[in-house]
Write an enzyme that holds these catalytic residues in place. Sequence first.
Site, short mmCIF file in Angstrom:
data_model
loop_
_atom_site.label_atom_id
_atom_site.label_comp_id
_atom_site.label_asym_id
_atom_site.label_seq_id
_atom_site.Cartn_x
_atom_site.Cartn_y
_atom_site.Cartn_z
CB SER A 154 -0.87 0.00 1.26
OG SER A 154 -0.05 0.02 2.40
CB VAL A 246 -7.82 19.59 6.69
CG1 VAL A 246 -6.88 20.44 5.85
CG2 VAL A 246 -7.22 19.30 8.06
CG HIS A 329 0.51 -8.85 13.13
ND1 HIS A 329 0.92 -7.56 13.33
CD2 HIS A 329 -0.75 -8.91 13.58
CE1 HIS A 329 -0.06 -6.88 13.90
NE2 HIS A 329 -1.09 -7.68 14.05
CG HIS A 452 3.32 -10.70 43.25
ND1 HIS A 452 2.46 -9.67 42.96
CD2 HIS A 452 4.03 -10.34 44.35
CE1 HIS A 452 2.64 -8.71 43.87
NE2 HIS A 452 3.59 -9.09 44.72
C1 LIG Z 1 4.53 4.63 9.58
C2 LIG Z 1 3.97 3.23 9.58
C3 LIG Z 1 4.04 2.45 10.72
C4 LIG Z 1 3.54 1.16 10.74
N1 LIG Z 1 3.65 0.42 11.88
C5 LIG Z 1 3.16 -0.84 11.91
C6 LIG Z 1 3.30 -1.64 13.07
O1 LIG Z 1 3.87 -1.20 14.07
N2 LIG Z 1 2.81 -2.89 13.06
C7 LIG Z 1 2.17 -3.41 11.95
O2 LIG Z 1 1.72 -4.56 12.00
N3 LIG Z 1 2.03 -2.68 10.83
C8 LIG Z 1 2.51 -1.42 10.79
N4 LIG Z 1 2.41 -0.69 9.63
C9 LIG Z 1 1.74 -1.30 8.47
C10 LIG Z 1 2.68 -2.29 7.74
O3 LIG Z 1 3.82 -1.58 7.32
C11 LIG Z 1 1.98 -2.92 6.57
O4 LIG Z 1 0.77 -3.52 7.00
C12 LIG Z 1 2.86 -3.99 5.92
O5 LIG Z 1 4.06 -3.43 5.46
C13 LIG Z 1 2.12 -4.66 4.77
O6 LIG Z 1 2.94 -5.61 4.19
P1 LIG Z 1 2.82 -5.98 2.64
O7 LIG Z 1 3.81 -7.06 2.40
O8 LIG Z 1 1.40 -6.25 2.30
O9 LIG Z 1 3.20 -4.64 1.84
P2 LIG Z 1 4.46 -3.67 1.87
O10 LIG Z 1 5.21 -3.76 3.12
O11 LIG Z 1 3.93 -2.35 1.45
O12 LIG Z 1 5.40 -4.26 0.75
C14 LIG Z 1 5.06 -4.24 -0.61
C15 LIG Z 1 6.33 -4.31 -1.45
O13 LIG Z 1 5.98 -4.54 -2.80
C16 LIG Z 1 6.81 -3.74 -3.63
N5 LIG Z 1 6.09 -3.55 -4.89
C17 LIG Z 1 4.90 -2.90 -5.09
N6 LIG Z 1 4.51 -3.02 -6.37
C18 LIG Z 1 5.48 -3.77 -7.00
C19 LIG Z 1 5.64 -4.26 -8.33
N7 LIG Z 1 4.69 -4.05 -9.24
N8 LIG Z 1 6.74 -4.98 -8.61
C20 LIG Z 1 7.69 -5.22 -7.66
N9 LIG Z 1 7.58 -4.80 -6.40
C21 LIG Z 1 6.48 -4.09 -6.07
C22 LIG Z 1 7.01 -2.47 -2.85
O14 LIG Z 1 8.18 -1.80 -3.27
C23 LIG Z 1 7.13 -3.02 -1.43
O15 LIG Z 1 8.45 -3.31 -1.09
C24 LIG Z 1 2.93 0.61 9.57
C25 LIG Z 1 2.86 1.38 8.40
C26 LIG Z 1 3.38 2.67 8.40
C27 LIG Z 1 3.32 3.47 7.13
#
Ligand SMILES: Cc1cc2nc3c(=O)[nH]c(=O)nc-3n(C[C@H](O)[C@H](O)[C@H](O)COP(=O)(O)OP(=O)(O)OC[C@H]3O[C@@H](n4cnc5c(N)ncnc54)[C@H](O)[C@@H]3O)c2cc1C
Length: 480
Positions: A154, A246, A329, A452
């Site tokens: 995302s 906003v 997770h 405890h």
């Molecule tokens: C500031 C912040 C703090 C957060 N803190 C937490 C937390 O403490 N605990 C928690 O559980 N979640 C947290 N989150 C949410 C968490 O980061 C996401 O839920 C998680 O990263 C989702 O994992 P994902 O593998 O679905 O996607 P992502 O981590 O977004 O990974 C997707 C990857 O796909 C790659 N990609 C996209 N399109 C393409 C393409 N077409 N070809 C090749 N590569 C591509 C991107 O470059 C990226 O590396 C936080 C998010 C933010 C922004």
Amino acid sequence: MSDKYDVIVIGAGPGGYVAAIKAAQLGLKTACVESWTSEDGKSQVLGGTCLNVGCIPSKALLEISHKFEEASNDYEMQGIIAKDVKIDVAKMMERKLGMVKQLTGGIAGLFKANGVTSIHGHGKLLANRRVEVTDKDGKTKTYEAENVVIATGSKPIEIPPAPMTEGHIVDSEGALEFEEVPKRLGVIGAGVIGLELGSVWARLGAEVTMLEAQDTFLPAVDQQVAKEALKQYRKQGLDIVLGGRVTGAEVKRKLVNVSYEDSEGKQELKVDKLIVAVGRRPLTDNLLAADSGVSLDERGFIFVDDQCKTEAPGVWAVGDVVRGPMLAHKAMEEGVMVVERIAGKKPQVNYDCIPNVIYTSPEVAWVGKTEEQLKTEGEAYKVGTFPFAANGRAMAANSTAGLVKIIADEKTDRILGFHVVGPQASEIVAQGVIAMEFGSSAEDLALTCFAHPTLSESVHEAALAVDGGAIHIANRRKKK
Ligand SMILES: Cc1cc2nc3c(=O)[nH]c(=O)nc-3n(C[C@H](O)[C@H](O)[C@H](O)COP(=O)(O)OP(=O)(O)OC[C@H]3O[C@@H](n4cnc5c(N)ncnc54)[C@H](O)[C@@H]3O)c2cc1C
């Protein structure tokens, strides 16, 4: 080596890299495509949002800023003299970057150790499970797979009234990179990300105003817990404006002028930096060829069933790019489920037992249902609560704000919801997750021996309180 794989994963965030490692462990020939490139434009970066600009860097800054705040405000009353405590923002950022580098490099090591082929470039799904990868020089190559797992994650939502500007109006990524503590900081959105980032900079000295369009604070959180959290945040100086919509933001003479409307009409706010943290959207940019067979739902998420299958045979999607909570997770669990299903096993993610955490101080964490949800569903329930103010360990740690709240089914006593606001809520909530996964009753927890003095004794006492049997607090009389 042939360019045909059992599994090709697109995206190396928590959903994708975990799926790739697990697939390789299950003996499947696996490749993972990731487009993220280092700032010098040379190398691939693994780990996705979570490791690079999300969970890990935000927790690093939360930990450091918490220590700074404690040393500045809470040490003296405990007899510790630490005069003129200062923060070196550049050094703090260096440490954060070190952690990110260590962890993202660690994934590259795990890929090697497990035999995952890492492909650097942008992946696009074509028909019949073919993946076209465009590398950083614009060259394309097509790979074939028996199964494709999409895990593209995302990105932050931008809003028309507050478009991003270089250095002044930023998203969560920019807010993890400030070079100095802003004197006045505005945050649009009092959700998890806004609260965490607002807390970091408030602890380091920024005057923080948070503008939240909704009238209810943290509507998805149990409202008793949300109210307690709001009280504590406001005590810490976070000025949280509810019902503040906003309408515009412009940069003038290095200041951001924010206009918004609340119940009293039009308002103005001047800040040095503005963080836009109104939510995130699924990332499917240039991902799907017209004939890929994969469709999106009405909100732009990839459409999947309960097992993360898309409408195209052999194509799966996990993590932030599909429905469900945007949590690392959750993405990891889905990644594991999908590749185990590819390998012929039959696992299922238990979506009712996914914990949520807000890493503020006090932390907020919960699993299962809130009182508000149960009321809407018309379920009969009973509640036990226990405040950390009556917990000896919390007192010793000088961290007595908050409570544990357990909600159980009125008839069966089965735990339906487990809510914590207070010290180490992120760790304590795991007890609720385990209990609920095992179908525990409140009495099961009440009959368990807890060490405890520990913070976890508050779980024990809240479980005892469900049936009016707490020892270390006067029990509420049951309503007849
Ligand atoms: C500031 C912040 C703090 C957060 N803190 C937490 C937390 O403490 N605990 C928690 O559980 N979640 C947290 N989150 C949410 C968490 O980061 C996401 O839920 C998680 O990263 C989702 O994992 P994902 O593998 O679905 O996607 P992502 O981590 O977004 O990974 C997707 C990857 O796909 C790659 N990609 C996209 N399109 C393409 C393409 N077409 N070809 C090749 N590569 C591509 C991107 O470059 C990226 O590396 C936080 C998010 C933010 C922004």
